[in-house]
Design an enzyme around this catalytic site. Structure first.
Site, PDB file in Angstrom:
ATOM      1  N   SER A  75       0.823  -1.287   0.161  1.00 19.17           N
ATOM      2  CA  SER A  75       0.095  -0.136  -0.202  1.00 19.17           C
ATOM      3  C   SER A  75       0.812   1.435   0.022  1.00 19.17           C
ATOM      4  CB  SER A  75      -0.963  -0.019   1.196  1.00 19.17           C
ATOM      5  OG  SER A  75      -0.196  -0.245   2.515  1.00 19.17           O
ATOM      6  N   LYS A 134      -5.376   4.939   9.012  1.00 19.19           N
ATOM      7  CA  LYS A 134      -4.658   5.688   8.175  1.00 19.19           C
ATOM      8  C   LYS A 134      -5.080   6.832   8.135  1.00 19.19           C
ATOM      9  CE  LYS A 134      -2.792   1.945   5.264  1.00 19.19           C
ATOM     10  NZ  LYS A 134      -2.736   1.323   4.060  1.00 19.19           N
TER      11      LYS A 134
END
Length: 719
Positions: free
Chosen positions: A592, A635
């Site tokens: 990611s 996140k």
């Protein structure tokens, strides 16, 4: 106790041959006796499937669905017993429940009725309980594997339970005889043997004192040898005491006692050593001289024997050593397993009983890695005679499920017994947290153990405040106090980086991008990535540092394909250095950070600054598509805590964003689908940036159809 007895001399040798009829005359002295009415039915081991009578419609009188609380009534089908509105609003967090607190929600008595979610696993358990099949459950911790195993034990009929007795073998003391009798009869048999042994001991004691009195009287009165009489009396006493041990050895050892068992046995053998799982024979330090303990008295049953006619549950099945797994496979296959000493240095290693019944249903559980270290033959045995089921991590968020989650809170309060009742607002906050932890829009988490921890922490806070009920504020406080270790570490990292000015959240920097990562399952952290392009001393290469795991290294390789295609310059004469800053010993795993790496390298190649108030996460295809990742909610919250104003995420992940209210106004979320969009947002300068983006669009093309909706994240990764 009746004085009418019956002979049982052949019971140990023949596995039982006693009838319920009392003899007309008492048995000879010294024989084993049982009181009239103690039915000691013969059984040489496990009962065959045709004789068990443990299926619907058998001789137990059970028919399919005819008895209240059978396997037709499993927990997921049980409605919440509380008032529900007729027209339920889809946005109602309580699913239409009209309650003020959990006190108004009735908690089911049976464990099976408390099961929430896991519809597929529920159906498998139902079929397995009906047909007595083995089950292997694989899934994340806290998703209800042990609860379903216990629920299965409640579904099995207890009428055919058995007691297991171990008898002394007069022919070979190291090969004790084993006998099974109906549940509850074992205690009667043992008591009958003890009563007979007590009577024999009384008779011997009476005879001993008579003889001693005669000897002493003779030596005192007639022979006049007082000392000799005392010595003779001592010898007689020891001789009688030594002889009485043989009579005590005739009392059988009841190793499995189901007299007071109302449901089928449930044995949790998770992490059990070989002796606890397979049975053992205790070491005897006195092995001779008449002081030794008879071998049958030293026999200890294992979990596989105690689970006979019930359920044997083993979590983390792969942690069992190979030898134990092989023996377990034998017990499953044969339906019986002899008990022997597990230590080769013990005197018990010489003892081996006749086979003991092990007719249990095996439920093996574990995480995904459990299948790697599991004995393939054992797995084949379970799969060939049972089912494999994967436990869901989430379930669809519907009004019905919200009502069951409200009942879940009531169940946790009831189980704990020390928590105040939850108010309706507090229940709503728990359900909101279940949404957040699911990580998918329109779903609720099924990791209910962790969610139950939040329920208990909030209840503890309410108790410390002497509150009558748990309020929403208590739940919010609990969310802060019950942070995981990873989240506490992540928050500490963020604060430390601010102190040492390692965290930049304003201005523009060339080759530096704020990436985002997750630690554990519920904690986000900002992870800067830096890139530098230098002349090469040999063939050019891409060098990445920061303890990159295999998946992260592959992601860097994929990014390099776009860089090579994009660059006008000959990068074969240059080295591209990529550094994941302060990753620590845990390193970087997952893909990611792909768009972060690509942006940093392109920024370094073109000498264009990157907006430091921006953070980003996303995977990248070799064609430039931004693909979904895991943990976007955590996140985004990490970026907000770090002071970033904007966050770039994959467009496919927008449905998964469920950040806390306090962060909604702190950060702007920007969805993107292609690397060109990322560069357009992240890089500074207008004419140069526009030319760069146009060139990138011309050489890369989307490999995904424009109308396709990529739903859900790929396998969640720590990065």
């Amino acid at each position: 106790m009746s004085n009418d007895t019956e002979a049982d001399e052949n019971a140990p040798e023949e596995g039982g041959g006693v009838t319920d009829e009392a003899p007309d005359s008492p048995p000879s002295d010294g024989s084993e006796r049982f009181p009239d009415g103690v039915a000691d039915e013969p059984s040489d081991g496990a009962v065959g499937p045709d004789e068990r009578g443990d299926r619907p419609g058998d001789r137990n009188g059970h028919s399919d669905g005819s008895v209240e609380g059978t396997i037709e009534d499993l927990g997921s089908d049980v409605e919440v017993d509380a008032e529900v509105a007729e027209d339920v609003d889809e946005d109602d967090l309580l699913g239409g429940l009209r309650i003020d607190s959990t006190e108004e929600i009735d908690v089911p008595d049976r464990l099976v009725d408390q099961v929430i979610g896991q519809e597929h696993a529920r159906d498998v358990v139902m079929k397995a309980a009906k047909q007595r099949r083995h089950v292997m459950m694989i899934g994340s911790p806290g998703t209800g594997k042990s609860m379903l195993a216990k629920a299965m034990s409640e579904l099995l009929p207890p009428e055919e339970l058995q007691d297991v007795l171990v008898y002394h073998n007069p022919d070979d003391g190291n090969n004790p005889k084993v006998r099974t009798v109906p549940a509850g009869k074992g205690e009667q048999i043992v008591e009958a043997h003890k009563e007979e042994a007590r009577k024999r001991n009384q008779m011997r004691s009476f005879l001993m004192w008579i003889i001693i009195a005669i000897v002493i009287g003779y030596s005192f009165i007639i022979a006049g040898q007082i000392l000799l009489g005392i010595l003779a009396a001592g010898v007689i006493y020891l001789a009688f005491r030594y002889g009485s041990r043989g009579g005590d050895a005739m009392v059988p050892n009841l190793i499995v006692n189901n007299a007071d068992t109302t449901t089928a046995p449930f044995e949790d053998a998770t992490g059990a050593h070989a002796g606890a799982l397979l049975g053992d024979v205790r070491h005897d330090p006195f092995q001779s001289g008449g002081m030794e303990t008879p071998s049958h008295d030293r026999v200890e049953p294992g979990a596989i024997h105690k689970a006979n006619k019930g359920v044997l549950f083993i979590d983390e099945i792969n942690t069992l050593d190979i030898r134990s797994q092989q023996h377990l496979m034998t017990a499953i296959q044969e339906g019986e397993f002899s008990i022997t000493g597990q230590s080769e240095r013990s005197s018990g290693a010489m003892v081996q009983t006749e086979p003991v019944p092990t007719d249990f249903i095996m439920i093996a559980a574990g995480n995904l890695d459990a299948m790697e270290n599991m004995h393939p033959a054992l797995r084949s045995r379970i799969k060939g005679y049972g089912y494999e089921v994967y436990m869901d991590d989430t379930i669809e968020d519907t009004p019905e499920m919200r009502r069951k989650y409200a009942r879940f809170v009531a169940q946790e309060v009831s189980k704990d017994g020390r928590l105040p009742e939850y108010s309706a607002e507090a229940i709503e906050e728990i359900i909101l947290e279940a949404r957040r932890r699911a990580g998918r829009k329109g779903h609720l988490t099924l990791k209910l153990r962790n969610l139950g921890g939040l329920v208990r922490v909030a209840g503890d806070i309410a108790r410390s405040d002497d509150a009558d009920t748990v309020t929403r504020d208590h739940v919010l406080q609990a969310k802060g106090r019950s942070r995981s270790i990873e989240q506490q570490l992540a928050d500490d990292y963020i604060e430390r980086r601010k102190d040492y000015e390692l965290q930049v959240s304003e201005g523009y920097e060339v080759g530096r991008v704020n990436g985002l990562a997750v630690m554990g399952e519920d904690s986000g952290i900002m992870l800067p990535v830096m890139a530098e392009v230098t002349p090469s001393q040999g063939p050019g290469e891409v060098i990445a540092t920061g303890q990159l795991k295999e998946m992260a290294q592959e992601a860097v390789s994929n990014v390099s394909a776009i860089i090579k295609k994009f660059s006008d310059e000959n990068i074969s004469e240059k080295d591209i250095h990529i550094q994941f800053v302060q990753t620590g010993q845990q390193g970087v795993d997952g893909d990611s950070a792909s768009i972060t790496v690509a942006t940093a390298v392109i920024s370094a190649l073109e000498d264009m600054g990157v907006d430091q108030s921006l953070a980003m996460t996303g995977s990248l295809s070799v064609r430039g598509d931004v693909l979904p990742v895991g943990g976007v909610t955590h996140k985004i919250e990490a970026a907000a805590k770090s002071g970033c104003d904007r966050v770039i995420i994959p467009a496919a992940n927008m449905q998964d964003v469920m950040i806390e209210e306090e962060y909604e106004e702190m950060v702007e979320i920007i969805p993107v689908s292609h690397i060109s969009e990322v560069l357009d947002i992240a890089l500074e300068g207008e004419p140069e940036k526009d030319s760069l983006v146009d060139r990138l669009k011309s050489i890369t093309g989307s490999a995904l159809s424009q109308g396709e909706n990529v739903s859900g994240p790929s396998s969640p990764s720590p990065q």
